[in-house]
Design a protein around this motif. Structure first.
Motif, PDB file in Angstrom:
ATOM      1  N   CYS A   1       0.263  -3.256  12.588  1.00  0.00           N
ATOM      2  CA  CYS A   1      -0.568  -2.836  11.459  1.00  0.00           C
ATOM      3  C   CYS A   1       0.186  -3.032  10.138  1.00  0.00           C
ATOM      4  N   LYS A   2      -0.502  -3.600   9.153  1.00  0.00           N
ATOM      5  CA  LYS A   2       0.072  -3.825   7.840  1.00  0.00           C
ATOM      6  C   LYS A   2      -0.263  -2.630   6.932  1.00  0.00           C
ATOM      7  N   VAL A   3       0.753  -2.121   6.230  1.00  0.00           N
ATOM      8  CA  VAL A   3       0.576  -0.926   5.394  1.00  0.00           C
ATOM      9  C   VAL A   3       0.798  -1.289   3.928  1.00  0.00           C
ATOM     10  N   ILE A   4      -0.123  -0.841   3.088  1.00  0.00           N
ATOM     11  CA  ILE A   4      -0.024  -1.019   1.634  1.00  0.00           C
ATOM     12  C   ILE A   4       0.055   0.371   1.010  1.00  0.00           C
TER      13      ILE A   4
ATOM     14  N   PHE B   1      11.217   4.416  -8.445  1.00  0.00           N
ATOM     15  CA  PHE B   1      11.974   3.345  -7.803  1.00  0.00           C
ATOM     16  C   PHE B   1      12.294   3.690  -6.360  1.00  0.00           C
ATOM     17  N   GLU B   2      12.616   4.974  -6.077  1.00  0.00           N
ATOM     18  CA  GLU B   2      12.991   5.359  -4.720  1.00  0.00           C
ATOM     19  C   GLU B   2      11.843   5.123  -3.745  1.00  0.00           C
ATOM     20  N   PHE B   3      10.616   5.482  -4.172  1.00  0.00           N
ATOM     21  CA  PHE B   3       9.451   5.230  -3.319  1.00  0.00           C
ATOM     22  C   PHE B   3       9.274   3.736  -3.079  1.00  0.00           C
ATOM     23  N   ALA B   4       9.424   2.950  -4.130  1.00  0.00           N
ATOM     24  CA  ALA B   4       9.272   1.500  -3.994  1.00  0.00           C
ATOM     25  C   ALA B   4      10.316   0.945  -3.048  1.00  0.00           C
ATOM     26  N   TYR B   5      11.562   1.445  -3.182  1.00  0.00           N
ATOM     27  CA  TYR B   5      12.642   0.985  -2.300  1.00  0.00           C
ATOM     28  C   TYR B   5      12.331   1.330  -0.849  1.00  0.00           C
ATOM     29  N   GLN B   6      11.884   2.563  -0.595  1.00  0.00           N
ATOM     30  CA  GLN B   6      11.549   2.975   0.767  1.00  0.00           C
ATOM     31  C   GLN B   6      10.384   2.161   1.329  1.00  0.00           C
TER      32      GLN B   6
ATOM     33  N   LYS C   1      11.784  -1.177   2.296  1.00  0.00           N
ATOM     34  CA  LYS C   1      12.665  -0.983   3.442  1.00  0.00           C
ATOM     35  C   LYS C   1      11.868  -0.806   4.726  1.00  0.00           C
ATOM     36  N   ASN C   2      10.711  -0.178   4.647  1.00  0.00           N
ATOM     37  CA  ASN C   2       9.872   0.049   5.825  1.00  0.00           C
ATOM     38  C   ASN C   2       8.905  -1.101   6.089  1.00  0.00           C
ATOM     39  N   GLU C   3       9.136  -2.235   5.448  1.00  0.00           N
ATOM     40  CA  GLU C   3       8.363  -3.451   5.697  1.00  0.00           C
ATOM     41  C   GLU C   3       6.894  -3.297   5.338  1.00  0.00           C
ATOM     42  N   ALA C   4       6.622  -2.565   4.272  1.00  0.00           N
ATOM     43  CA  ALA C   4       5.251  -2.464   3.790  1.00  0.00           C
ATOM     44  C   ALA C   4       4.839  -3.792   3.157  1.00  0.00           C
ATOM     45  N   VAL C   5       3.545  -4.087   3.207  1.00  0.00           N
ATOM     46  CA  VAL C   5       3.045  -5.334   2.639  1.00  0.00           C
ATOM     47  C   VAL C   5       3.081  -5.288   1.118  1.00  0.00           C
ATOM     48  N   GLY C   6       2.768  -4.120   0.556  1.00  0.00           N
ATOM     49  CA  GLY C   6       2.718  -4.031  -0.888  1.00  0.00           C
ATOM     50  C   GLY C   6       2.893  -2.605  -1.390  1.00  0.00           C
ATOM     51  N   TYR C   7       3.178  -2.492  -2.668  1.00  0.00           N
ATOM     52  CA  TYR C   7       3.366  -1.208  -3.339  1.00  0.00           C
ATOM     53  C   TYR C   7       2.600  -1.303  -4.650  1.00  0.00           C
ATOM     54  N   ILE C   8       1.469  -0.570  -4.749  1.00  0.00           N
ATOM     55  CA  ILE C   8       0.556  -0.747  -5.873  1.00  0.00           C
ATOM     56  C   ILE C   8       0.430   0.561  -6.653  1.00  0.00           C
TER      57      ILE C   8
ATOM     58  N   VAL D   1      -7.175  -6.017  -4.410  1.00  0.00           N
ATOM     59  CA  VAL D   1      -7.839  -6.974  -3.518  1.00  0.00           C
ATOM     60  C   VAL D   1      -6.862  -8.054  -3.068  1.00  0.00           C
ATOM     61  N   GLU D   2      -6.074  -8.587  -3.990  1.00  0.00           N
ATOM     62  CA  GLU D   2      -5.128  -9.650  -3.640  1.00  0.00           C
ATOM     63  C   GLU D   2      -4.079  -9.158  -2.650  1.00  0.00           C
ATOM     64  N   THR D   3      -3.659  -7.908  -2.791  1.00  0.00           N
ATOM     65  CA  THR D   3      -2.671  -7.354  -1.856  1.00  0.00           C
ATOM     66  C   THR D   3      -3.269  -7.226  -0.455  1.00  0.00           C
ATOM     67  N   VAL D   4      -4.529  -6.815  -0.379  1.00  0.00           N
ATOM     68  CA  VAL D   4      -5.199  -6.737   0.920  1.00  0.00           C
ATOM     69  C   VAL D   4      -5.350  -8.128   1.528  1.00  0.00           C
TER      70      VAL D   4
END
Length: 553
Positions: free
Chosen positions: A77-80, A88-93, A96-103, A113-116
């Motif tokens: 499953c891909k997580v956005i 910054f810490e949330f973005a780094y985590q 690190k957890n291989e999320a597809v995107g951080y919006i 939409v583009e991230t999905v």
């Protein structure tokens, strides 16, 4: 179609993202939403999700922790992540957890939409392909023993394969035999009665007899520099044997060697297992092309010789001498042909069944078969039982209720000769295939009709594909494909038409917009207005005003 779950404890954000993604034409998305982590976990327990769009900061469990739960349950499953903070810490985590995107929630709709779409592309191009290939490889490895048994059983039943195909099959299934060389064949059966209790001091005491016998035979041949492969077929134990060296050349296995080895196995069975093993074997080796005929000869010899005792070891010469002293048996048809005929009927293979039936008719004609002697009657009742079983299994009351038909199906004397009987069986088989085709078509229609009625009845509940699939006990993807094949519409498109039809009817009754939205399973009146305009080109209010003007005129 991809299933996507949106998780956010802010209701307006949840509805905004839901409406944004639900309105996408491509790719087709099945969108779900959860206002709490508990609700999200419940959805993830209920069904696989391809993509999760989750807020990071939520009560009870943050998005990073939720991501960990998702990875445990659905690793692909891909997580956005969606957040209102430029932390910054949330973005780094997230990275690190291989999320597809951080919006950020302040981003434009196009960014979300583009991230999905990026997540969808990853699923299509990488994750899913690798996962399916890995699963296929694992299943293949687990299935190799069964596939090996099926491959060798097919050769014993007379399935013709080219040498090149046989070489490839032996290599892929790790069959330790030379597909170019002849092979010795042993057919054996554990005798029903136990001779006595095995010796208490035996290291094999308490071990099941069948695996012990298989292991002892295989080991005995291996110790004598012979390649040996075991299989089970028709309730019999079989071994295919080739010599690695000696005995006059590679592959050659004299019957004396086979009988000596089996004699030692007999001693093992008697002394350590308290069992007797009856065996029949070829004299020397046979080619792969002759293997099926030899197997049938040995199998029949094993069955017939059971009346003379147990624990015997018999060569094919002994079987032949027994057959010569017997009386003529009239019609004789290889049991493999009966088995093939049954398989074709069960699988709905009309043309192959007809070819098999014609071949049986030809064999009977060549043997001058009669419907009046015992062997001819046996062949007739084999065909009769085959078709009668199929009729009962598929509940074909149209045939069972015809007394005249049933009498012809079960009475050899109702047919003047075998040619007439074969013609009747051919007509009966075609009738069964026709009814089976009709039942399959009606069965699919019945399921789709039930789904349509279910959608109409539960439209106000906000129906999902997962819910529809659970209602008919189907896989969601299969139901989606079947619905489109039968109706020509996707479930999403049909549901949209159904909502529009009900909304139009309620607008004509001058119902409130909020009530209409709820009745068609759309929680937000604003989203319902956008949905209605997308479908008709007019807002609900504009449509209502046109109705009023039309009624006045």
């Amino acid at each position: 179609m991809y299933r996507i779950l949106i998780v956010d404890d802010e209701r307006h954000v949840l509805d905004w993202i839901y409406e944004l993604l639900a309105d996408l034409k491509e790719p087709e998305l099945d969108v779900y939403k959860a206002g709490t982590v508990t609700e999200a976990l419940a959805w993830l327990d209920r069904s696989r999700m391809d993509i999760v769009v989750s807020d990071i900061s939520m009560p009870g469990m943050n998005g990073i922790e939720l991501h960990g739960k998702i990875r445990e349950k659905w690793p692909e499953c891909k997580v956005i992540f969606l957040t209102g903070y430029t932390d910054f810490e949330f973005a780094y985590q997230a990275v690190k957890n291989e999320a597809v995107g951080y919006i950020l929630k302040t981003e434009d709709d196009d960014v979300i939409v583009e991230t999905v779409l990026k997540a969808v592309r990853q699923i299509e191009e990488n994750a899913r392909r690798e996962r399916l290939m890995r699963q296929a490889e694992e299943k293949m490895n687990a299935a190799i023993p069964l596939l090996r048994n099926e491959c060798l059983s097919g050769l014993l039943r007379g399935e013709r394969t080219l040498p090149t195909v046989r070489r490839r099959q032996f290599r892929e299934l790790a069959i330790d035999l030379n597909p170019e060389e002849s092979v010795g064949l042993i057919v054996a059966r554990m005798d029903e009665r136990q001779l006595r209790e095995p010796v208490n001091a035996s290291p094999f005491a308490g071990i099941p007899a069948l695996p012990a016998v298989v292991a002892s035979v295989t080991e005995a041949f291996t110790e004598r520099n012979a390649s040996c492969v075991h299989l089970t077929i028709d309730g019999n134990l079989c071994w295919l044997v080739q010599s690695d060296s000696g005995f006059g050349g590679e592959g050659a296995v004299p019957s004396a060697f086979l009988m000596e080895t089996l004699d030692q196995v007999q001693v093992f069975c008697r002394d350590h297992l308290g069992q007797s093993l009856s065996s029949v074997l070829t004299e020397g080796t046979v080619s792969w092309a002759e293997l099926a005929d030899k197997y049938e000869l040995l199998r029949q010899g094993l069955v017939r010789h059971m009346i003379y005792g147990s624990g015997f070891i018999l060569s094919e010469s002994g079987i032949a001498s027994l057959r010569q002293t017997g009386s003529p048996i009239g019609v004789r048809i290889d049991r493999n042909k009966w088995e093939a005929l049954r398989t074709h009927l069960e699988k709905g293979q009309r043309e192959r069944f007809e070819q098999g039936l014609e071949e049986i008719g030809r064999i009977i004609a060549e043997q001058d078969g009669s419907l009046r002697d015992s062997s001819g009657m046996e062949a007739f009742y084999n065909l009769s039982l085959l078709l009668l079983s199929a009729s009962n299994r598929w509940e074909m009351r149209e045939l069972a209720g015809d007394l005249g038909f049933m009498e012809k199906l079960t009475s050899p004397e109702r047919h003047v000769n075998w040619q007439a009987a074969i013609g009747f069986f051919r007509e009966t088989a075609n009738a069964i295939f026709d009814l089976l085709d009709k039942k399959q078509e009606n069965g699919e229609f019945d399921v789709i009709q039930y789904v349509r009625e279910y959608m109409s009845k539960h439209l106000h509940e906000g129906i999902s594909l997962v819910e529809l699939a659970e209602a008919v006990y189907f896989n969601p993807s299969y139901l989606s494909r079947l619905f489109k094949e039968v109706t020509g519409l996707s479930i999403t498109a049909y549901l949209a038409d159904l909502r529009l039809e009900r909304a139009v009817a309620m607008l004509q009754e001058n119902r409130k917009i909020g009530d209409i939205a709820a009745a068609v399973g759309i929680e937000s009146p604003a989203y319902f207005s956008r949905f209605f305009k997308k479908m008709t080109g007019r807002t609900p209010q504009e449509y209502r005003e046109e109705l009023i003007i039309g009624n006045r005129s």
